[in-house]
Scaffold this motif. Structure first.
Motif, PDB file in Angstrom:
ATOM      1  N   TYR A  92     -11.175 -58.704 -23.735  1.00  0.00           N
ATOM      2  CA  TYR A  92     -11.992 -58.066 -22.630  1.00  0.00           C
ATOM      3  C   TYR A  92     -11.185 -57.866 -21.309  1.00  0.00           C
ATOM      4  O   TYR A  92     -10.871 -57.017 -20.742  1.00  0.00           O
ATOM      5  N   TRP A  93     -10.565 -59.283 -20.748  1.00  0.00           N
ATOM      6  CA  TRP A  93      -9.921 -59.222 -19.612  1.00  0.00           C
ATOM      7  C   TRP A  93      -8.476 -58.672 -19.522  1.00  0.00           C
ATOM      8  O   TRP A  93      -8.285 -57.986 -18.666  1.00  0.00           O
ATOM      9  N   GLU A  95      -7.917 -55.838 -21.125  1.00  0.00           N
ATOM     10  CA  GLU A  95      -8.358 -54.553 -20.719  1.00  0.00           C
ATOM     11  C   GLU A  95      -8.635 -54.057 -19.509  1.00  0.00           C
ATOM     12  O   GLU A  95      -8.272 -53.151 -18.636  1.00  0.00           O
ATOM     13  N   ARG A  96      -9.292 -55.435 -18.868  1.00  0.00           N
ATOM     14  CA  ARG A  96      -9.975 -55.128 -17.284  1.00  0.00           C
ATOM     15  C   ARG A  96      -8.852 -55.231 -16.383  1.00  0.00           C
ATOM     16  O   ARG A  96      -8.778 -54.448 -15.534  1.00  0.00           O
ATOM     17  N   HIS A 100      -7.335 -52.390 -13.484  1.00  0.00           N
ATOM     18  CA  HIS A 100      -7.568 -52.646 -12.291  1.00  0.00           C
ATOM     19  C   HIS A 100      -6.043 -52.900 -11.800  1.00  0.00           C
ATOM     20  O   HIS A 100      -5.891 -53.120 -10.649  1.00  0.00           O
ATOM     21  N   VAL A 148     -18.584 -58.719 -14.069  1.00  0.00           N
ATOM     22  CA  VAL A 148     -18.433 -58.923 -15.078  1.00  0.00           C
ATOM     23  C   VAL A 148     -19.522 -59.344 -16.143  1.00  0.00           C
ATOM     24  O   VAL A 148     -20.200 -60.201 -15.496  1.00  0.00           O
TER      25      VAL A 148
END
Length: 322
Positions: A92-93, A95-96, A100, A148
């Motif tokens: 997930y991170w 992709e995050r 950003h 988040v």
């Protein structure tokens, strides 16, 4: 008597508004205390953490807009890490971070865990570490109002990396605090010695220090994007006072007892030049603000409250999203 693990890390920023935006809006940490540097009240001291800033979750920043950029090197805290619950959280991170525009590595293995290395906007060197297989010091609870999702959120501080020329003195200081060698991993730089993994207390990622010997670097110079000190957890004031006696007996010059109001501290430099702090687990951050509104207003400990008007006059307003 051993320290229990990592209490907090204090780093440097030259851009308080940008710092708040990144750590709360991108990383999703809670701004749990907006206060001032008690040794220089013209500077903000910003605390981020889990939902209430439990010990072991606190990442803090001193704001000095005029300082130069940090120059990495010897005698420095060269890497900070933040814990996430699982390997799935790392996906997930990744992709995050891409969404950003955060500079980051691929998910990879390091020191027995899956990690992502990344930088904040000022070049601060960080990593996310997965607790998928981690036992030991438990993490905290992410704030439910974070951008988040809570099951994927940051739960606390992970291993800290120290870079020194000669590791012997640093290792001796860590052993004095109760750390023991866990393992060694290959150096990140070609031709250098293995990184020595030390752990204390219950172990796990919240109680780990990585000592990196380097002979190819000059001494670092602290600035924005660098780390000022690392603090380790002690139970209470009585234990802290006992540590002062131990340090004095060992001939390690130290600050003696320091009242920080939210916790009690002492400071000393280990032989490699890195500033260590020992900090008590309490009283905590809800001593002067309700849990629901932590970090929303400028908080001052009682001994600075009479100076509030002059302190606020020197600070630029810092607005935060809620």
């Amino acid at each position: 008597m051993n320290v229990k693990g990592i209490h907090h890390l204090s780093a440097m920023t030259g851009d308080a508004p940008g710092n708040v935006a990144f750590y709360t809006e991108v990383l999703g940490m809670r701004l749990i205390k907006k206060t001032v540097n008690q040794d220089d009240t013209s500077a903000y001291h910003l605390f981020y953490g889990d939902e209430r800033g439990n010990p072991g979750t606190e990442l803090t920043f001193f704001d000095f807009p005029v300082i130069p950029k940090h120059i990495p090197g010897l005698g420095s805290i060269s890497g900070m890490s933040l814990r996430v619950p699982s390997d799935a959280a790392l996906a997930y991170w990744s992709e995050r971070f891409s969404a950003h525009g955060v500079k980051h590595s691929e998910i990879q293995a390091f020191a027995g865990r899956r990690v992502i290395f990344f930088e904040d906007p000022e070049g601060q060197q960080l990593s996310l570490v997965s607790d998928e297989t981690n036992a030991g010091v438990p993490g905290g609870t992410p704030w439910e109002r974070s951008p988040v999702p809570v099951p994927l959120g940051i739960t606390g501080l992970g291993p800290v990396k120290l870079t020194v020329r000669n590791p012997a003195g640093t290792l001796a200081a860590l052993r004095l605090l109760g750390f023991t060698e866990k393992s060694r991993v290959p150096a990140l730089a070609e031709g250098q010695a293995d990184i020595i993994i030390m752990q204390t207390g219950e172990g796990g990622s919240g109680a780990e220090v990585q000592v990196e010997p380097r002979t190819d670097l000059s001494v670092g110079r602290l600035g924005y994007g660098g780390v000022h000190h690392v603090a380790f957890r002690v139970e209470d004031k009585e234990e802290l006072l006992a540590w002062i006696e131990i340090l004095n007996r060992e001939g390690l010059r130290n600050s003696g007892f320091v009242e920080r109001y939210y916790f009690r501290s002492l400071y000393f430099r280990e032989p490699g030049g890195i500033l260590f702090e020992l900090a008590t687990d309490g009283p905590g951050f809800v001593t002067d603000e309700p849990f629901e509104t932590l970090g929303e207003s400028l908080a001052l400990p009682p001994f600075l409250e009479p100076q509030r008007a002059s302190i606020e006059a020197k600070l630029k307003p810092l607005h935060t999203k809620r």
